[in-house]
Design a protein around this motif. Structure first.
Motif, short mmCIF file in Angstrom:
data_model
loop_
_atom_site.label_atom_id
_atom_site.label_comp_id
_atom_site.label_asym_id
_atom_site.label_seq_id
_atom_site.Cartn_x
_atom_site.Cartn_y
_atom_site.Cartn_z
N ILE A 204 0.82 -0.96 -0.07
CA ILE A 204 -0.14 0.13 -0.04
C ILE A 204 1.07 1.16 0.03
CG2 ILE A 204 -1.78 1.37 1.25
CD1 ILE A 204 -2.48 -1.48 2.70
N GLY A 205 0.68 2.20 -1.10
CA GLY A 205 1.36 3.57 -1.09
C GLY A 205 0.39 4.62 -0.97
N SER A 206 0.63 5.44 -0.20
CA SER A 206 -0.08 6.71 -0.16
C SER A 206 0.71 7.90 -0.32
CB SER A 206 -1.11 6.89 1.09
OG SER A 206 -0.23 6.80 2.25
N PHE A 207 0.05 9.26 -0.66
CA PHE A 207 0.61 10.22 -0.78
C PHE A 207 -0.33 11.49 -0.92
CE2 PHE A 207 -0.31 9.02 -5.09
CZ PHE A 207 -0.70 10.24 -5.75
N THR A 208 -0.02 12.55 -0.66
CA THR A 208 -0.59 13.83 -0.86
C THR A 208 0.15 14.89 -1.75
OG1 THR A 208 -1.73 13.71 1.27
CG2 THR A 208 -1.98 15.92 0.14
N ALA A 209 -0.44 15.03 -3.09
CA ALA A 209 0.08 16.01 -4.05
C ALA A 209 -0.58 17.35 -3.88
CB ALA A 209 0.07 15.53 -5.20
N LYS A 210 0.21 18.35 -3.83
CA LYS A 210 -0.53 19.91 -3.79
C LYS A 210 0.15 20.76 -4.69
CE LYS A 210 -1.93 19.60 1.06
NZ LYS A 210 -1.65 20.52 2.25
N ARG A 211 -0.66 21.65 -5.27
CA ARG A 211 -0.54 22.63 -6.45
C ARG A 211 -0.66 23.77 -5.52
NH1 ARG A 211 -2.67 25.49 -10.94
NH2 ARG A 211 -0.69 26.27 -12.42
N LYS A 212 0.66 24.83 -5.33
CA LYS A 212 0.34 26.08 -4.89
C LYS A 212 0.80 27.21 -5.70
CE LYS A 212 1.12 24.75 0.10
NZ LYS A 212 2.10 25.10 1.37
N ILE A 213 0.15 28.20 -5.70
CA ILE A 213 0.29 29.22 -6.88
C ILE A 213 0.33 30.48 -5.75
CG2 ILE A 213 -0.55 30.87 -8.63
CD1 ILE A 213 0.15 27.90 -9.55
N LEU A 214 1.58 31.37 -5.86
CA LEU A 214 1.83 32.33 -4.71
C LEU A 214 1.55 31.96 -3.56
CD1 LEU A 214 0.27 35.05 -6.98
CD2 LEU A 214 2.80 34.57 -6.74
N GLY A 215 1.89 30.75 -3.00
CA GLY A 215 1.58 30.41 -1.46
C GLY A 215 0.43 29.95 -1.25
N ILE A 216 -0.62 29.82 -2.11
CA ILE A 216 -1.93 29.41 -2.02
C ILE A 216 -2.30 28.09 -2.78
CG2 ILE A 216 -4.60 30.19 -2.39
CD1 ILE A 216 -3.60 32.90 -2.55
N THR A 217 -2.78 27.11 -1.92
CA THR A 217 -3.12 25.89 -2.28
C THR A 217 -3.94 25.71 -3.31
OG1 THR A 217 -1.88 24.76 -0.51
CG2 THR A 217 -3.47 23.34 -1.72
N THR A 218 -3.99 25.37 -4.60
CA THR A 218 -4.97 25.47 -5.56
C THR A 218 -5.68 24.14 -5.72
OG1 THR A 218 -3.59 25.58 -7.46
CG2 THR A 218 -4.13 27.57 -6.53
N ASN A 219 -4.68 23.05 -5.57
CA ASN A 219 -5.33 21.75 -5.97
C ASN A 219 -4.71 20.79 -4.83
OD1 ASN A 219 -4.75 23.06 -8.53
ND2 ASN A 219 -6.38 21.70 -8.95
N THR A 220 -5.43 19.77 -4.47
CA THR A 220 -4.87 18.83 -3.57
C THR A 220 -5.56 17.51 -3.89
OG1 THR A 220 -4.97 20.24 -1.59
CG2 THR A 220 -4.66 17.83 -0.93
N ILE A 221 -4.34 16.35 -4.02
CA ILE A 221 -4.93 15.15 -4.41
C ILE A 221 -4.18 14.22 -3.43
CG2 ILE A 221 -4.49 13.50 -6.12
CD1 ILE A 221 -3.90 15.70 -8.16
N GLU A 222 -5.43 13.57 -3.00
CA GLU A 222 -4.78 12.46 -1.82
C GLU A 222 -5.17 11.24 -2.36
OE1 GLU A 222 -5.39 14.58 2.45
OE2 GLU A 222 -7.32 13.75 1.46
#
Length: 157
Positions: free
Chosen positions: A125-143
């Motif tokens: 089992i593998g898990s992660f959280t991927a985040k995209r930040k623009i100017l320090g603001i999280t715009t996308n989160t993938i868990e």
């Protein structure tokens, strides 16, 4: 002298038969992929790769790679890869003997956190959280959680 002659004759037979006493049988690879639609114009392509063992092996290695892309371009922004090895048959079942992960980021606005790779029984089992930040603001989160299993016959799913 007779023993040495027998060894020479045996080596010649192997050579003529196209066999080498140190021949290494190459493992074959089976792979497939599927696509997951994500929010905000993103999608993930999941690549599954299975290393088939040679006839003398009782282990199998497989990996799942989760690549995050945009529908407007084919550029891969970030990827997470889970790799696992299995031993089978093991007491009439399969047993996961290792699980590791790796990440890759091609766009600096993306990052990974909470990454892990664990195994128990016949499962990795593998898990992660991927985040995209623009100017320090999280715009996308993938868990995401990825799973690789193996049965007593060496079938990976």
């Amino acid at each position: 002298m007779k023993k040495q002659m027998k060894s020479i004759i045996f080596a010649l037979i192997l050579l003529l038969a196209g066999l080498h006493p140190y021949t290494n049988v190459q493992a074959q690879t089976t792979s497939y992929s599927y696509i997951e639609q994500l929010s905000d114009g993103y999608y993930a392509t999941v690549y599954v790769e299975i290393q088939n063992p040679n006839a003398r092996s009782s282990t199998k290695t497989a990996s799942k790679t989760y690549e995050i892309s945009s529908t407007s371009s084919s550029e891969i922004f970030a990827s997470y890869k889970l790799t696992a090895s299995f031993s089978y048959p093991y007491n009439n079942t399969a047993k996961c003997i290792s699980a590791t992960y790796s990440t890759s980021v091609n766009d600096s606005s993306w990052s990974f956190s909470n990454c892990s790779a664990t195994y128990s029984g016949n499962k990795a089992i593998g898990s992660f959280t991927a985040k995209r930040k623009i100017l320090g603001i999280t715009t996308n989160t993938i868990e995401k959680t990825l799973t690789i299993t193996c049965d007593k016959n060496g079938t990976i799913s």
